[in-house]
Design a protein around this motif. Structure first.
Motif, PDB file in Angstrom:
ATOM      1  N   ARG A 129      -5.675  -0.157   5.023  1.00  0.00           N
ATOM      2  CA  ARG A 129      -5.155  -0.166   4.009  1.00  0.00           C
ATOM      3  C   ARG A 129      -4.798   1.757   4.261  1.00  0.00           C
ATOM      4  O   ARG A 129      -3.943   2.021   3.512  1.00  0.00           O
ATOM      5  CB  ARG A 129      -6.578   1.198   3.263  1.00  0.00           C
ATOM      6  N   ALA A 130      -4.424   2.272   5.310  1.00  0.00           N
ATOM      7  CA  ALA A 130      -4.012   3.198   5.678  1.00  0.00           C
ATOM      8  C   ALA A 130      -2.495   2.638   6.808  1.00  0.00           C
ATOM      9  O   ALA A 130      -1.486   3.020   5.440  1.00  0.00           O
ATOM     10  CB  ALA A 130      -4.932   3.689   6.823  1.00  0.00           C
ATOM     11  N   LEU A 131      -2.599   1.353   6.507  1.00  0.00           N
ATOM     12  CA  LEU A 131      -0.804   0.644   7.148  1.00  0.00           C
ATOM     13  C   LEU A 131      -0.465   0.061   5.520  1.00  0.00           C
ATOM     14  O   LEU A 131       0.674   0.828   5.761  1.00  0.00           O
ATOM     15  CB  LEU A 131      -1.376  -0.467   7.419  1.00  0.00           C
ATOM     16  N   VAL A 132      -0.503  -0.409   5.118  1.00  0.00           N
ATOM     17  CA  VAL A 132       0.332  -0.667   3.874  1.00  0.00           C
ATOM     18  C   VAL A 132      -0.073   0.468   2.580  1.00  0.00           C
ATOM     19  O   VAL A 132       0.306  -0.536   0.782  1.00  0.00           O
ATOM     20  CB  VAL A 132      -0.402  -2.301   3.209  1.00  0.00           C
ATOM     21  N   GLY A 133      -1.244   0.657   2.309  1.00  0.00           N
ATOM     22  CA  GLY A 133      -1.779   1.546   0.536  1.00  0.00           C
ATOM     23  C   GLY A 133      -0.155   2.592   0.846  1.00  0.00           C
ATOM     24  O   GLY A 133      -0.013   2.345  -0.031  1.00  0.00           O
TER      25      GLY A 133
END
Length: 223
Positions: free
Chosen positions: A90-94
């Protein structure tokens, strides 16, 4: 116009024009006309069209990657140094999905520029993407802490596929809307993020089972 104001005016004009028309269709003369400066000012501040594109992309990428790493640190802090794989993804693509999807962001020059950068792989942007990977190594390390039984190769592929899903969703959002007759709601950005994260996490957590499945058929056996 003061030097800093001139530089800012050039960047703002270039970002808007590139977002609207694409990198190949915009000339330096278009930019100077939009910014109301002379060509010498562009050459003085940036040197060339490629360096101007690179400056814009680096500026936006730095902000994006800082947000990614901030979200990653928060996830690991809340997990006592080891975040759940869903939180890492989530931190990568959010941040990129939040920045480029949704009715408000899609209209902004910043979002449209980043979408354009995702669609058109021009040399200055490609060189930066291939060079600036330190932040991705931090994600790979976090993924290894979350899934210590997975090989580094599996984790690199998982990271790669998660980014690919996010970027493809951004590039092909209009197509998906038409294909689904509007039933796939791309304005619900948090739902889009959840779907990308869920798919990417499933690929990683199911990879060990797949690896232990019956041997793959060789190219000869499939003929």
């Amino acid at each position: 116009m003061a030097s800093d104001q001139t530089r800012t005016a050039i960047l703002v004009a270039a970002e808007r024009l590139y977002a609207d028309r694409g990198f190949s269709e915009v000339t330096l003369r278009d930019i100077v006309a939009e910014a109301n400066v002379n060509l010498a000012a562009v050459n003085y501040h940036f040197g060339s069209k490629d360096e101007l594109i690179a400056e814009l992309f680096v500026t936006r990428s730095i902000a994006l990657n800082r947000e990614r790493l901030r979200d990653l640190r928060a996830a690991e802090d809340s997990g006592g140094g080891r975040a759940d794989i869903h939180a890492i993804l989530r931190a990568l693509v959010g941040p990129i999905l939040r920045g480029c999807l949704g009715p408000e962001n899609q209209r902004s020059a910043v979002a449209r520029f980043m979408i354009r950068a995702s669609i058109e792989s021009v040399p200055p942007i490609r060189r930066i993407k291939n060079k600036e990977i330190d932040h991705l190594r931090k994600f790979a390390a976090a993924m290894k802490r979350a899934l210590p039984d997975r090989s580094e190769v599996e984790l690199f592929w998982g990271l790669h596929f998660a980014l690919a899903m996010a970027h493809h969703t951004i590039r092909e959002s209009e197509r998906l809307t038409k294909l689904s007759d509007g039933r796939c709601d791309l304005d619900d950005v948090e739902d889009v993020i959840a779907r990308v994260v869920r798919s990417a996490a499933l690929g990683l957590t199911a990879s060990e089972t797949a690896a232990k499945s019956p041997a793959r058929l060789s190219a000869r056996e499939t003929r």
